[in-house]
Design an enzyme around this catalytic site. Structure first.
Site, PDB file in Angstrom:
ATOM      1  N   HIS A 165       0.814  -1.220   0.000  1.00  0.00           N
ATOM      2  CA  HIS A 165       0.000   0.000   0.000  1.00  0.00           C
ATOM      3  C   HIS A 165       0.850   1.275   0.000  1.00  0.00           C
ATOM      4  O   HIS A 165       0.352   2.355  -0.304  1.00  0.00           O
ATOM      5  CB  HIS A 165      -0.998  -0.002   1.189  1.00  0.00           C
ATOM      6  N   ASP A 199      -0.006  -7.648   1.130  1.00  0.00           N
ATOM      7  CA  ASP A 199       0.413  -6.265   1.371  1.00  0.00           C
ATOM      8  C   ASP A 199       1.936  -6.155   1.422  1.00  0.00           C
ATOM      9  O   ASP A 199       2.512  -5.481   2.281  1.00  0.00           O
ATOM     10  CB  ASP A 199      -0.208  -5.711   2.660  1.00  0.00           C
ATOM     11  N   SER A 266       4.702   2.307   7.936  1.00  0.00           N
ATOM     12  CA  SER A 266       4.297   1.157   7.115  1.00  0.00           C
ATOM     13  C   SER A 266       5.472   0.636   6.283  1.00  0.00           C
ATOM     14  O   SER A 266       6.183   1.413   5.622  1.00  0.00           O
ATOM     15  CB  SER A 266       3.165   1.555   6.177  1.00  0.00           C
TER      16      SER A 266
END
Length: 307
Positions: A165, A199, A266
Site C-alpha cells: 500500500h 500487502d 508502514s
C-alpha cells in the site's frame, strides 16, 4: 823299501785317499732324515667343511633367537601401546560426554534466564546495528519505510521489502521508480515485485546495502520488540514495546505489538533482542494508542523468495 817308522794298520773303510790335499771323506750322518712336509702317503685329507657348516648353523640359530626376542619385545610394546590408546580413548569419550552434559545444562539455564528476562532487549545496541539497513521510501503519492533483508541479489545491487500500500498508487499508474532516503542521502530504486494479497512489495536498488537477518520463528507473546521507521517522514525513528498477541484478520495472521507506530512506519521492520526481523509493520488501530499490527516474518519469507 822298509820304512824306518812303521804306520798303524788302517782298515779298508778308513783308508786315506791318495791325494793328501783333498778334504777328508764325509761321514754318513747318523741323525734321522726329516719327514717331508704334508700328510704321509695313503693318509686321508683333513675334513674342514663339516666344521664350517656347524658354525653357520650356530650363527643362524643365534640370529633366529635374537629375531624372536626382538619380535616378542615389539609385540609386547604394541599391545601395551594399544592398551594405553584404548584407555586414552575411553577417557576422551568420558570427558566429551561430560562436556556435552555441561553444555546442555548451560543451554537449559540460558533458556530459563532468557524466558525470565524476556530477552533483555538492548534498544540502543539493536538500533545502532540495524538502522543503516532501513530507509524512508517515497513516491509521488506517499511515503513509508523499506528495509534490506535476506540473500544477495543475483544481478548485483540490493533487494528491499516494503508494504504494497506504500507504493500502490505509483504501481497502478505504471510508475516503477521510487526514492530511498536516509541521513540526507538519496538512492534511486524501482518496484520489481508486488503481492497485494499479503500487502508486500519488493524494491531493487543498484546500490549495495547491509542486509538484515530474518528470524527463524515468530516471537512469543510478551517478548520485547523494537520498531524502526519514518513516521510522518521522520526517518530513523525508534520505538520499543512487547508482542501483545497474534490476531487473524481477513484470513491473514498478524502480530500485535504495543510499540508506537504512525503513518510512515508502514513497511518498516520489527526486531527482536537478537537484531533479527520478526515482522513488517503494516497497520495501527485508529484513535487508539499502543495497538500496532505487523506481518509475521514467517509469512513474509513464505511470500518473498530471497528472504
Amino acid at each position: 823299501m822298509t820304512s824306518t817308522g812303521s804306520l798303524p794298520a788302517v782298515s779298508s773303510a778308513e783308508q786315506i785317499p791318495a791325494n793328501t790335499g783333498s778334504l777328508p771323506a764325509q761321514q754318513t750322518s747318523t741323525w734321522p732324515v726329516s719327514a717331508p712336509v704334508g700328510p704321509p702317503p695313503h693318509s686321508a685329507p683333513p675334513m674342514t667343511a663339516p666344521a664350517r657348516r656347524n658354525g653357520v648353523a650356530a650363527f643362524a640359530l643365534t640370529l633366529a633367537v635374537i629375531l624372536l626376542i626382538v619380535a616378542g619385545v615389539q609385540a609386547a610394546f604394541i599391545v601395551n601401546l594399544q592398551q594405553r590408546l584404548g584407555k586414552a580413548e575411553d577417557r576422551a569419550a568420558a570427558a566429551q560426554k561430560t562436556d556435552e552434559e555441561r553444555l546442555k545444562s548451560l543451554e537449559g539455564r540460558a533458556d530459563k534466564i532468557e524466558a525470565k528476562t524476556g530477552g533483555s532487549l538492548d534498544a540502543a545496541e539493536v538500533a545502532a546495528s540495524v538502522r543503516p539497513s532501513v530507509f524512508r521510501v517515497s513516491t509521488r503519492y506517499s511515503t513509508g519505510t523499506a528495509f534490506a533483508i535476506g540473500k544477495a541479489s543475483a544481478g548485483g545491487g540490493t533487494d528491499l521489502i516494503t508494504n504494497y500500500h506504500v507504493v500502490e498508487q505509483a504501481y497502478v499508474k505504471n510508475e516503477r521508480a521510487v526514492s530511498l532516503e536516509r541521513t540526507d542521502q538519496r538512492f534511486p530504486a524501482r518496484i520489481v515485485e508486488v503481492h497485494p494479497d499479503k500487502d508486500l512489495a519488493v524494491l531493487h536498488s543498484d546500490e549495495q546495502f547491509a542486509r538484515l537477518v530474518p528470524a527463524g520463528a515468530v516471537p512469543k507473546v510478551g517478548e520485547p520488540v523494537l520498531v524502526v521507521g519514518s513516521p510522518y517522514g521522520l526517518e530513523d525513528t525508534v520505538t520499543t514495546g512487547v508482542v501483545s498477541a497474534f490476531r487473524t484478520m481477513q484470513g491473514e495472521q498478524l502480530m500485535q505489538f504495543d510499540a508506537a507506530i504512525n503513518p510512515g512506519n508502514s513497511g518498516g521492520p520489527v526486531f527482536n533482542a537478537k537484531k533479527e526481523v520478526v515482522g513488517v509493520a503494516t497497520l495501527k488501530a485508529r484513535e487508539a494508542e499502543g495497538i500496532g499490527l505487523a506481518i509475521p516474518i514467517t509469512v513474509v519469507c513464505d511470500t518473498i523468495s530471497f528472504c
